[in-house]
Scaffold this motif. Structure first.
Motif, PDB file in Angstrom:
ATOM      1  N   GLY A 115       0.795  -1.220   0.000  1.00 16.91           N
ATOM      2  CA  GLY A 115       0.000   0.000   0.000  1.00 16.91           C
ATOM      3  C   GLY A 115       0.827   1.269   0.000  1.00 16.91           C
ATOM      4  N   TYR A 116       2.021   1.229   0.602  1.00 19.08           N
ATOM      5  CA  TYR A 116       2.820   2.450   0.713  1.00 19.08           C
ATOM      6  C   TYR A 116       3.690   2.687  -0.520  1.00 19.08           C
ATOM      7  N   TRP A 117       4.343   1.621  -0.998  1.00 22.36           N
ATOM      8  CA  TRP A 117       5.253   1.794  -2.127  1.00 22.36           C
ATOM      9  C   TRP A 117       4.616   1.432  -3.477  1.00 22.36           C
ATOM     10  N   GLY A 118       3.609   0.582  -3.471  1.00 24.45           N
ATOM     11  CA  GLY A 118       2.944   0.226  -4.722  1.00 24.45           C
ATOM     12  C   GLY A 118       3.886  -0.477  -5.690  1.00 24.45           C
ATOM     13  N   GLY A 119       3.641  -0.296  -6.982  1.00 25.70           N
ATOM     14  CA  GLY A 119       4.518  -0.869  -8.003  1.00 25.70           C
ATOM     15  C   GLY A 119       4.495  -2.385  -8.021  1.00 25.70           C
ATOM     16  N   TRP A 120       5.672  -2.975  -8.288  1.00 24.65           N
ATOM     17  CA  TRP A 120       5.771  -4.432  -8.381  1.00 24.65           C
ATOM     18  C   TRP A 120       5.417  -5.159  -7.097  1.00 24.65           C
ATOM     19  N   PRO A 121       5.815  -4.660  -5.923  1.00 26.91           N
ATOM     20  CA  PRO A 121       5.376  -5.345  -4.700  1.00 26.91           C
ATOM     21  C   PRO A 121       3.856  -5.444  -4.593  1.00 26.91           C
ATOM     22  N   ASP A 122       3.173  -4.389  -5.000  1.00 24.88           N
ATOM     23  CA  ASP A 122       1.705  -4.394  -4.950  1.00 24.88           C
ATOM     24  C   ASP A 122       1.132  -5.418  -5.921  1.00 24.88           C
ATOM     25  N   ILE A 123       1.678  -5.487  -7.115  1.00 19.68           N
ATOM     26  CA  ILE A 123       1.188  -6.432  -8.127  1.00 19.68           C
ATOM     27  C   ILE A 123       1.420  -7.873  -7.674  1.00 19.68           C
ATOM     28  N   ILE A 124       2.632  -8.142  -7.188  1.00 19.53           N
ATOM     29  CA  ILE A 124       2.960  -9.515  -6.744  1.00 19.53           C
ATOM     30  C   ILE A 124       2.080  -9.922  -5.563  1.00 19.53           C
ATOM     31  N   LEU A 125       1.893  -8.998  -4.604  1.00 19.04           N
ATOM     32  CA  LEU A 125       1.057  -9.310  -3.443  1.00 19.04           C
ATOM     33  C   LEU A 125      -0.370  -9.636  -3.871  1.00 19.04           C
ATOM     34  N   ASN A 126      -0.933  -8.827  -4.740  1.00 18.76           N
ATOM     35  CA  ASN A 126      -2.315  -9.056  -5.148  1.00 18.76           C
ATOM     36  C   ASN A 126      -2.485 -10.379  -5.877  1.00 18.76           C
ATOM     37  N   ARG A 127      -1.498 -10.746  -6.717  1.00 15.27           N
ATOM     38  CA  ARG A 127      -1.614 -12.037  -7.409  1.00 15.27           C
ATOM     39  C   ARG A 127      -1.484 -13.193  -6.418  1.00 15.27           C
ATOM     40  N   PHE A 128      -0.624 -13.034  -5.407  1.00 15.77           N
ATOM     41  CA  PHE A 128      -0.465 -14.070  -4.393  1.00 15.77           C
ATOM     42  C   PHE A 128      -1.744 -14.235  -3.579  1.00 15.77           C
ATOM     43  N   LEU A 129      -2.338 -13.117  -3.191  1.00 15.65           N
ATOM     44  CA  LEU A 129      -3.580 -13.188  -2.420  1.00 15.65           C
ATOM     45  C   LEU A 129      -4.726 -13.729  -3.260  1.00 15.65           C
ATOM     46  N   ASP A 130      -4.749 -13.366  -4.544  1.00 17.91           N
ATOM     47  CA  ASP A 130      -5.784 -13.908  -5.436  1.00 17.91           C
ATOM     48  C   ASP A 130      -5.677 -15.425  -5.524  1.00 17.91           C
ATOM     49  N   THR A 131      -4.446 -15.932  -5.525  1.00 19.95           N
ATOM     50  CA  THR A 131      -4.246 -17.383  -5.590  1.00 19.95           C
ATOM     51  C   THR A 131      -4.808 -18.068  -4.350  1.00 19.95           C
ATOM     52  N   ILE A 132      -4.543 -17.478  -3.172  1.00 18.50           N
ATOM     53  CA  ILE A 132      -5.066 -18.063  -1.939  1.00 18.50           C
ATOM     54  C   ILE A 132      -6.592 -17.997  -1.915  1.00 18.50           C
ATOM     55  N   MET A 133      -7.135 -16.842  -2.267  1.00 18.00           N
ATOM     56  CA  MET A 133      -8.581 -16.653  -2.192  1.00 18.00           C
ATOM     57  C   MET A 133      -9.329 -17.427  -3.266  1.00 18.00           C
ATOM     58  N   ALA A 134      -8.629 -17.938  -4.270  1.00 22.91           N
ATOM     59  CA  ALA A 134      -9.286 -18.716  -5.320  1.00 22.91           C
ATOM     60  C   ALA A 134      -9.779 -20.060  -4.792  1.00 22.91           C
ATOM     61  N   PHE A 135      -9.187 -20.537  -3.705  1.00 17.95           N
ATOM     62  CA  PHE A 135      -9.594 -21.811  -3.112  1.00 17.95           C
ATOM     63  C   PHE A 135     -10.659 -21.554  -2.033  1.00 17.95           C
ATOM     64  N   PRO A 136     -11.597 -22.469  -1.865  1.00 20.22           N
ATOM     65  CA  PRO A 136     -12.412 -22.422  -0.642  1.00 20.22           C
ATOM     66  C   PRO A 136     -11.483 -22.561   0.557  1.00 20.22           C
ATOM     67  N   LEU A 137     -11.552 -21.604   1.478  1.00 18.39           N
ATOM     68  CA  LEU A 137     -10.522 -21.492   2.505  1.00 18.39           C
ATOM     69  C   LEU A 137     -10.435 -22.718   3.402  1.00 18.39           C
ATOM     70  N   PHE A 138     -11.566 -23.290   3.768  1.00 16.88           N
ATOM     71  CA  PHE A 138     -11.504 -24.478   4.614  1.00 16.88           C
ATOM     72  C   PHE A 138     -10.918 -25.658   3.858  1.00 16.88           C
ATOM     73  N   VAL A 139     -11.227 -25.746   2.562  1.00 15.26           N
ATOM     74  CA  VAL A 139     -10.648 -26.813   1.746  1.00 15.26           C
ATOM     75  C   VAL A 139      -9.138 -26.635   1.624  1.00 15.26           C
ATOM     76  N   LEU A 140      -8.687 -25.387   1.495  1.00 15.43           N
ATOM     77  CA  LEU A 140      -7.253 -25.116   1.454  1.00 15.43           C
ATOM     78  C   LEU A 140      -6.593 -25.523   2.763  1.00 15.43           C
ATOM     79  N   ALA A 141      -7.227 -25.206   3.885  1.00  9.04           N
ATOM     80  CA  ALA A 141      -6.686 -25.613   5.181  1.00  9.04           C
ATOM     81  C   ALA A 141      -6.624 -27.134   5.285  1.00  9.04           C
ATOM     82  N   MET A 142      -7.642 -27.815   4.795  1.00 12.57           N
ATOM     83  CA  MET A 142      -7.629 -29.276   4.783  1.00 12.57           C
ATOM     84  C   MET A 142      -6.446 -29.807   3.991  1.00 12.57           C
TER      85      MET A 142
END
Length: 292
Positions: A115-142
């Motif tokens: 959020g503070y510096w933006g740029g590539w760190p922001d892009i990489i973070l969002n893609r990483f979080l999108d990957t996690i959120m793409a799974f049903p969270l309880f199924v991912l924990a399983m």
């Protein structure tokens, strides 16, 4: 001569004064903190005060209904259900608090950077979080627990991973909104570094909404641990744990031994309800704008 005395100066409110003010201003918050204190005491001193050994079996006392000798009855091998429920409080709270603490710290750091510096760190973070959120969270924990093994540590890591996106995205949004605010620019003009500005100016203002998320996640973390244990991927028996006890008791509801599942389930519900009530109080305590 001026009549203005030094004692007339407004006194800066201490942290303790502020906490007392928040608790007195909102009776629901006071009740929630009282319930939370009860859970903490149950976890700390409960195992030393329970009337029976939670692991001791006694076939002659199997499936006894609630009575003065066994307040919550006994299970299929004669263990005291009340003792097991109280002892399980320490384990379930440990899993919940540890998982939320890890996800809070890691998610906050990632969100501040993006959020503070933006740029590539922001892009990489969002893609990483999108990957996690793409799974049903309880199924991912399983999947994580099944791959790493059903130990307490792996349950904590799995729960932390599925909760991390909530903090990262929330902090990213709050930091992104405030990074160009007037008080931030004023702090930079005084020579403060970016890290200091983040730590002392921006992040404290992002804490209030995060505290609400923390309280919700504490409840979700307990439910997640109990759910994993219920399906056999959590803590291994005979360790006292609410999810295991509900799973074992579910097999006896039809035959009439309702207390095996009801009392652990009620204790689990009480813990989640307590954490849900804590949100507003925690937000008001850490909100800089609430201090006078």
């Amino acid at each position: 001569m001026s009549d203005f005395a030094p004692t007339d100066l407004p006194r800066k409110q201490s942290t303790l004064d502020h906490v007392v003010y928040v608790l007195r201003a909102n009776p629901v918050t006071l009740i929630a903190f009282g319930m939370f204190a009860f859970l903490i005491l149950s976890a700390i001193i409960g195992p030393a005060l329970v009337p029976y050994d939670p692991l001791a079996t006694n076939a002659s006392n199997a499936l006894q209904p609630p009575s003065s000798a066994h307040w919550f009855g006994t299970d299929q091998v004669g263990r005291d259900v009340f003792s097991r429920v109280i002892v399980a409080t320490r384990l379930d709270l440990t899993i919940s608090v540890a998982a939320v603490a890890i996800s809070f710290v890691v998610g906050s750091v990632m969100g501040c950077i993006a959020g503070y510096w933006g740029g590539w760190p922001d892009i990489i973070l969002n893609r990483f979080l999108d990957t996690i959120m793409a799974f049903p969270l309880f199924v991912l924990a399983m999947g994580i627990v099944a791959a790493l093994g059903n130990t307490v540590e792996n349950i904590i890591y799995a729960t932390a991973i599925i909760n991390m996106p909530f903090y990262a995205r929330l902090v990213r949004a709050e930091v992104n909104i405030r990074r160009d605010a007037g008080f931030v620019r004023a702090a930079k003009l005084t020579g403060s570094s970016d890290i200091r500005v983040l730590a002392t100016q921006i992040f404290p203002n992002a804490l209030p909404p995060m505290m609400v998320q923390v309280s919700l996640n504490l409840g979700w973390a307990i439910l997640n641990a109990a759910g994993l244990s219920f399906i056999g991927l959590g803590v291994s028996p005979p360790t006292p744990e609410w999810g295991i006890m509900v799973a074992e008791g579910a097999n006896f509801i039809v035959s009439g031994e309702w207390w095996l599942a009801v009392f652990p389930g009620l204790w689990l519900m009480f813990a989640v309800f307590t954490f849900n009530l804590l949100g507003d109080g925690l937000r008001d305590i850490v909100d800089p704008r609430k201090r006078t």
